[in-house]
Design a protein around this motif. Structure first.
Motif, PDB file in Angstrom:
ATOM      1  N   GLY A 181       3.730  -4.189  -6.336  1.00 25.79           N
ATOM      2  CA  GLY A 181       4.995  -4.450  -6.453  1.00 25.79           C
ATOM      3  C   GLY A 181       5.456  -5.702  -5.674  1.00 25.79           C
ATOM      4  N   ASP A 182       6.371  -6.015  -4.763  1.00 30.78           N
ATOM      5  CA  ASP A 182       7.369  -7.120  -4.149  1.00 30.78           C
ATOM      6  C   ASP A 182       6.779  -7.505  -2.888  1.00 30.78           C
ATOM      7  OD1 ASP A 182       8.636  -7.072  -6.499  1.00 30.78           O
ATOM      8  OD2 ASP A 182      10.088  -5.825  -5.535  1.00 30.78           O
ATOM      9  N   ALA A 183       6.998  -8.836  -2.572  1.00 30.16           N
ATOM     10  CA  ALA A 183       6.237  -9.320  -1.289  1.00 30.16           C
ATOM     11  C   ALA A 183       7.094  -8.990   0.088  1.00 30.16           C
ATOM     12  CB  ALA A 183       6.488 -10.747  -1.213  1.00 30.16           C
ATOM     13  N   ILE A 184       6.354  -8.668   0.901  1.00 28.83           N
ATOM     14  CA  ILE A 184       7.052  -8.390   2.216  1.00 28.83           C
ATOM     15  C   ILE A 184       6.246  -9.282   3.252  1.00 28.83           C
ATOM     16  CG2 ILE A 184       7.777  -6.085   1.782  1.00 28.83           C
ATOM     17  CD1 ILE A 184       5.125  -5.289   2.997  1.00 28.83           C
ATOM     18  N   PHE A 185       7.178  -9.594   4.344  1.00 29.90           N
ATOM     19  CA  PHE A 185       6.545 -10.642   5.179  1.00 29.90           C
ATOM     20  C   PHE A 185       6.684 -10.221   6.757  1.00 29.90           C
ATOM     21  CE2 PHE A 185       8.257 -12.540   1.427  1.00 29.90           C
ATOM     22  CZ  PHE A 185       7.256 -13.587   0.998  1.00 29.90           C
ATOM     23  N   GLY A 186       5.787 -10.459   7.338  1.00 35.02           N
ATOM     24  CA  GLY A 186       5.516  -9.963   8.762  1.00 35.02           C
ATOM     25  C   GLY A 186       4.743 -10.984   9.588  1.00 35.02           C
ATOM     26  N   GLY A 187       5.322 -11.535  10.632  1.00 29.49           N
ATOM     27  CA  GLY A 187       4.509 -12.504  11.491  1.00 29.49           C
ATOM     28  C   GLY A 187       3.863 -13.692  10.502  1.00 29.49           C
ATOM     29  N   GLY A 210      -2.908  -0.729   5.734  1.00 29.96           N
ATOM     30  CA  GLY A 210      -3.187  -0.466   7.290  1.00 29.96           C
ATOM     31  C   GLY A 210      -3.452  -1.951   7.784  1.00 29.96           C
ATOM     32  N   HIS A 211      -4.159  -2.784   7.306  1.00 30.27           N
ATOM     33  CA  HIS A 211      -4.618  -3.817   7.856  1.00 30.27           C
ATOM     34  C   HIS A 211      -3.193  -4.936   8.020  1.00 30.27           C
ATOM     35  CE1 HIS A 211      -5.828  -4.961   3.662  1.00 30.27           C
ATOM     36  NE2 HIS A 211      -5.113  -6.216   4.037  1.00 30.27           N
ATOM     37  N   CYS A 212      -2.312  -4.701   7.171  1.00 31.95           N
ATOM     38  CA  CYS A 212      -0.898  -5.198   7.323  1.00 31.95           C
ATOM     39  C   CYS A 212      -0.146  -4.593   8.473  1.00 31.95           C
ATOM     40  CB  CYS A 212      -0.091  -5.274   5.893  1.00 31.95           C
ATOM     41  SG  CYS A 212      -0.689  -6.051   4.363  1.00 31.95           S
ATOM     42  N   GLY A 213      -0.460  -3.410   8.618  1.00 31.57           N
ATOM     43  CA  GLY A 213       0.504  -2.873   9.647  1.00 31.57           C
ATOM     44  C   GLY A 213       0.194  -3.240  11.031  1.00 31.57           C
ATOM     45  N   VAL A 214      -1.413  -3.633  10.913  1.00 33.77           N
ATOM     46  CA  VAL A 214      -1.670  -4.013  12.198  1.00 33.77           C
ATOM     47  C   VAL A 214      -1.787  -5.573  12.850  1.00 33.77           C
ATOM     48  CG1 VAL A 214      -3.331  -2.107  12.665  1.00 33.77           C
ATOM     49  CG2 VAL A 214      -4.087  -4.371  11.591  1.00 33.77           C
ATOM     50  N   ALA A 215      -1.347  -6.106  11.459  1.00 38.58           N
ATOM     51  CA  ALA A 215      -1.137  -7.641  11.512  1.00 38.58           C
ATOM     52  C   ALA A 215       0.421  -8.053  12.066  1.00 38.58           C
ATOM     53  CB  ALA A 215      -1.104  -8.064  10.143  1.00 38.58           C
ATOM     54  N   ALA A 216       1.387  -7.207  11.959  1.00 36.57           N
ATOM     55  CA  ALA A 216       2.540  -7.326  12.356  1.00 36.57           C
ATOM     56  C   ALA A 216       3.425  -6.184  12.535  1.00 36.57           C
ATOM     57  CB  ALA A 216       3.321  -8.298  11.446  1.00 36.57           C
ATOM     58  N   ALA A 217       4.249  -6.114  13.395  1.00 37.36           N
ATOM     59  CA  ALA A 217       4.891  -4.711  13.678  1.00 37.36           C
ATOM     60  C   ALA A 217       6.322  -4.730  12.906  1.00 37.36           C
ATOM     61  CB  ALA A 217       5.478  -4.520  15.208  1.00 37.36           C
ATOM     62  N   LYS A 218       7.009  -5.847  12.622  1.00 26.56           N
ATOM     63  CA  LYS A 218       8.169  -6.142  11.984  1.00 26.56           C
ATOM     64  C   LYS A 218       8.122  -6.819  10.515  1.00 26.56           C
ATOM     65  CE  LYS A 218      11.119  -4.404  14.834  1.00 26.56           C
ATOM     66  NZ  LYS A 218      12.047  -3.495  14.993  1.00 26.56           N
ATOM     67  N   TRP A 219       8.822  -6.121   9.336  1.00 27.12           N
ATOM     68  CA  TRP A 219       8.596  -6.747   8.211  1.00 27.12           C
ATOM     69  C   TRP A 219       9.756  -7.124   7.551  1.00 27.12           C
ATOM     70  CZ3 TRP A 219       3.780  -8.135   6.091  1.00 27.12           C
ATOM     71  CH2 TRP A 219       2.751  -7.811   6.882  1.00 27.12           C
ATOM     72  N   SER A 220       9.834  -8.044   6.672  1.00 27.61           N
ATOM     73  CA  SER A 220      11.135  -8.281   6.056  1.00 27.61           C
ATOM     74  C   SER A 220      10.612  -8.537   4.568  1.00 27.61           C
ATOM     75  CB  SER A 220      11.506  -9.945   6.570  1.00 27.61           C
ATOM     76  OG  SER A 220      12.628 -10.409   5.805  1.00 27.61           O
ATOM     77  N   ASP A 221      11.701  -8.641   3.575  1.00 23.33           N
ATOM     78  CA  ASP A 221      11.753  -8.915   2.204  1.00 23.33           C
ATOM     79  C   ASP A 221      11.741 -10.228   1.874  1.00 23.33           C
ATOM     80  OD1 ASP A 221      14.299  -9.203   2.835  1.00 23.33           O
ATOM     81  OD2 ASP A 221      15.206  -8.280   1.173  1.00 23.33           O
ATOM     82  N   SER A 222      11.885 -11.270   2.702  1.00 23.34           N
ATOM     83  CA  SER A 222      11.997 -12.755   2.539  1.00 23.34           C
ATOM     84  C   SER A 222      11.132 -13.133   3.713  1.00 23.34           C
ATOM     85  CB  SER A 222      13.212 -13.008   2.331  1.00 23.34           C
ATOM     86  OG  SER A 222      14.199 -13.305   3.491  1.00 23.34           O
ATOM     87  N   GLN A 223      10.597 -14.474   3.200  1.00 23.80           N
ATOM     88  CA  GLN A 223       9.813 -15.344   4.440  1.00 23.80           C
ATOM     89  C   GLN A 223      10.495 -15.344   5.723  1.00 23.80           C
ATOM     90  OE1 GLN A 223       7.593 -18.467   2.858  1.00 23.80           O
ATOM     91  NE2 GLN A 223       7.256 -19.546   4.643  1.00 23.80           N
ATOM     92  N   THR A 224      11.848 -15.869   5.676  1.00 26.30           N
ATOM     93  CA  THR A 224      12.607 -16.157   6.887  1.00 26.30           C
ATOM     94  C   THR A 224      13.690 -15.444   7.083  1.00 26.30           C
ATOM     95  OG1 THR A 224      14.213 -17.679   5.412  1.00 26.30           O
ATOM     96  CG2 THR A 224      12.155 -18.704   6.343  1.00 26.30           C
ATOM     97  N   GLY A 225      13.839 -14.203   6.432  1.00 24.82           N
ATOM     98  CA  GLY A 225      14.931 -13.158   6.662  1.00 24.82           C
ATOM     99  C   GLY A 225      14.294 -12.086   7.934  1.00 24.82           C
ATOM    100  N   ALA A 226      15.397 -11.547   8.074  1.00 31.47           N
ATOM    101  CA  ALA A 226      15.682 -10.608   9.376  1.00 31.47           C
ATOM    102  C   ALA A 226      14.664  -9.219   8.975  1.00 31.47           C
ATOM    103  CB  ALA A 226      16.907 -10.299   9.652  1.00 31.47           C
ATOM    104  N   SER A 227      14.200  -8.658   9.964  1.00 33.03           N
ATOM    105  CA  SER A 227      13.454  -7.566   9.816  1.00 33.03           C
ATOM    106  C   SER A 227      14.170  -6.385   8.916  1.00 33.03           C
ATOM    107  CB  SER A 227      13.003  -7.117  11.118  1.00 33.03           C
ATOM    108  OG  SER A 227      12.318  -5.481  10.822  1.00 33.03           O
ATOM    109  N   ILE A 228      13.528  -5.868   7.886  1.00 33.46           N
ATOM    110  CA  ILE A 228      14.248  -4.729   7.207  1.00 33.46           C
ATOM    111  C   ILE A 228      13.638  -3.312   7.447  1.00 33.46           C
ATOM    112  CG2 ILE A 228      15.105  -5.927   5.465  1.00 33.46           C
ATOM    113  CD1 ILE A 228      13.000  -4.657   3.697  1.00 33.46           C
ATOM    114  N   ALA A 229      12.087  -3.496   8.348  1.00 30.48           N
ATOM    115  CA  ALA A 229      11.393  -2.137   8.274  1.00 30.48           C
ATOM    116  C   ALA A 229      10.523  -2.568   9.632  1.00 30.48           C
ATOM    117  CB  ALA A 229      10.669  -2.086   7.170  1.00 30.48           C
ATOM    118  N   THR A 230      10.051  -1.412  10.480  1.00 30.35           N
ATOM    119  CA  THR A 230       9.138  -1.356  11.460  1.00 30.35           C
ATOM    120  C   THR A 230       8.039  -0.634  11.256  1.00 30.35           C
ATOM    121  OG1 THR A 230      11.162  -1.939  12.544  1.00 30.35           O
ATOM    122  CG2 THR A 230       9.125  -1.082  13.876  1.00 30.35           C
TER     123      THR A 230
END
Length: 451
Positions: A181-187, A210-230
């Motif tokens: 799929g597409d990139a997601i960014f968290g921490g 899962g290792h993405c899920g433990v790396a960050a709690a909040k995820w965005s659809d762009s590198q500098t964007g606001a969170s879209i998912a938790t």
């Protein structure tokens, strides 16, 4: 930065789902052909997505005589390994349309050998899975396993006895593929979305590693964007590598499709079990679309962060940032989520995936908007797509894997229309998002999941 409301059409694309292709757009000849029916004792031809249910049925019926199964893609046949030469067992297999194959090692013997490996050879950089084609355990040690560590693994394999396990060396290093799929960014991490789902409470969500899920709690659809998912749930290491991430906007549409780049996608119809020998496709935000085959099931991988069990082993390549990305079949079956492995998409290597069926059951979610299993008309991809080159009109518009890295306005910024759940041609006016730029962690190296 204030929370932004993601338009429904963008949210469906920015995390890995885009408009569905028409059913015939990229279909290979006979790709969705139904099983052939000759006389009852003749081997039948199966679609790869159908063999798991038949193999499970036979495993129950045959008991201790059953010693694994695999799919023969050239003949489109299901092969059932058996211990002994019981004609009654052979007849049951043939009546189911499968092919009986006599082998040396029983399932219980291989399971006992696996327990020995776990006890004596759980060393970071090692992995093992049963290969039903050879009726042996395939043990792999990466480039970090040297000296006394290598000696330990080698002696453990040897002590299992002749014909039980084989050991090979991998040139790469077993690591999780966190980066974009597409990139997601968290921490400080970049990953890929696997599949859109509906959580057990009815809210929209998606699955990733899962290792993405433990790396960050909040995820965005762009590198500098606001969170879209938790992150709601995450498992890693341990019994799997999967995370359920809920969209912050409850109005987000969880369309069930995978963006394969170049303005094209494959509609996902259902979650399916993997079968050894099955052809599969992987989509990730760093390397785009690639294909290969399942080589092992119930794999154990000893990452630097810890041991993960129950994975699918394949020869599909992956690189940093592809973690969490979709593993799927040509005709729209969701198979796995990218976990990790060794090598890259230049030299190749081994890659491991979290089974989608296990992840869905663990988090209590369903694919797409909850009715993806009833969807009609899946788009399909041409295996030659992963060989590179532009889309070939003569081949029904084969997907170009480099399209997964096509440059648009920005990472995850898509202009396509919402995915069409009916499986018909969706409205897709934009190409895939920018997958080629460096994320928080550049694709120059594979990094571990933990911050």
């Amino acid at each position: 930065m204030s929370h932004k409301r993601i338009p429904k059409r963008k949210a469906a694309i920015a995390v890995g789902s885009v408009a569905a292709l028409g059913a015939a757009a990229l279909l290979l000849p006979h790709a969705n052909a139904s099983q052939s029916h000759g006389d009852d004792a003749s081997p039948r031809t199966f679609k790869a997505t159908d063999v798991s249910s038949v193999a499970s049925m036979l495993a129950t019926q045959l008991g201790d005589a059953f010693a694994g199964s695999y799919y023969d893609p050239a003949k489109k046949q299901l092969v059932i390994n058996i211990v002994g030469n019981n004609s009654n067992v052979v007849n049951q297999i043939e009546q189911a349309g499968a092919v009986a194959h006599q082998v040396q090692n029983s399932t219980s013997a291989l399971q006992a050998a696996t327990k020995t490996l776990k006890a004596d050879a759980t060393i970071p950089g090692t992995a093992w899975a049963v290969d039903p084609k050879t009726n042996e355990i395939q043990v792999t040690a990466d480039s970090t396993v040297t000296g006394t560590k290598w000696d330990t693994v080698e002696s453990t394999v040897k002590n299992l006895g002749s014909g039980v396990a084989t050991l090979k060396k991998s040139a790469g290093t077993f690591k999780t593929f966190v980066d974009g799929g597409d990139a997601i960014f968290g921490g400080n991490a970049r990953c890929s979305l696997g599949f859109n789902v509906t959580a057990g409470d009815g809210t929209p969500a998606f699955l990733t590693a899962g290792h993405c899920g433990v790396a960050a709690a909040k995820w965005s659809d762009s590198q500098t964007g606001a969170s879209i998912a938790t992150v709601d749930q995450a498992t890693f290491p341990g019994n799997g590598d999967f995370a359920l991430v809920k969209y912050d906007d409850p109005a987000t549409q969880t369309n069930s499709a995978v963006n394969v780049g170049n303005g094209q996608s494959v509609q996902i119809n259902q979650a399916v079990e993997a079968a050894v020998g099955q052809q599969v496709f992987r989509m990730g935000s760093t390397t785009g679309l690639h294909n290969g085959n399942v080589t092992g099931l119930d794999a154990t991988v000893n990452y630097p962060e810890g041991t993960v069990t129950g994975l699918i082993q394949t020869d599909v390549c992956a690189e940093a940032g592809d973690s969490g990305g979709s593993l799927f079949t040509q005709d729209g079956g969701a198979v796995g989520l990218t976990s990790g492995g060794s090598g890259d998409c230049t030299a190749g290597g081994e890659t491991f995936f979290q089974p989608v069926t296990t992840a869905l059951a663990a988090v209590g979610a369903t694919l797409g908007a909850g009715d993806a299993g009833a969807g009609a008309g899946a788009g399909a991809v041409d295996p030659s797509a992963s060989a590179g080159g532009a889309a070939d009109p003569g081949a029904g518009g084969a997907v170009d894997p480099s399209a997964g890295a096509s440059d648009a306005a920005g990472a995850g910024d898509q202009a396509g229309g919402a995915a069409d759940q009916s499986g018909a041609m969706g409205d897709q006016s934009g190409a895939a998002g920018d997958q080629s730029g460096a994320g928080m962690n550049d694709g120059s190296g594979m990094v571990s999941a933990t911050p």
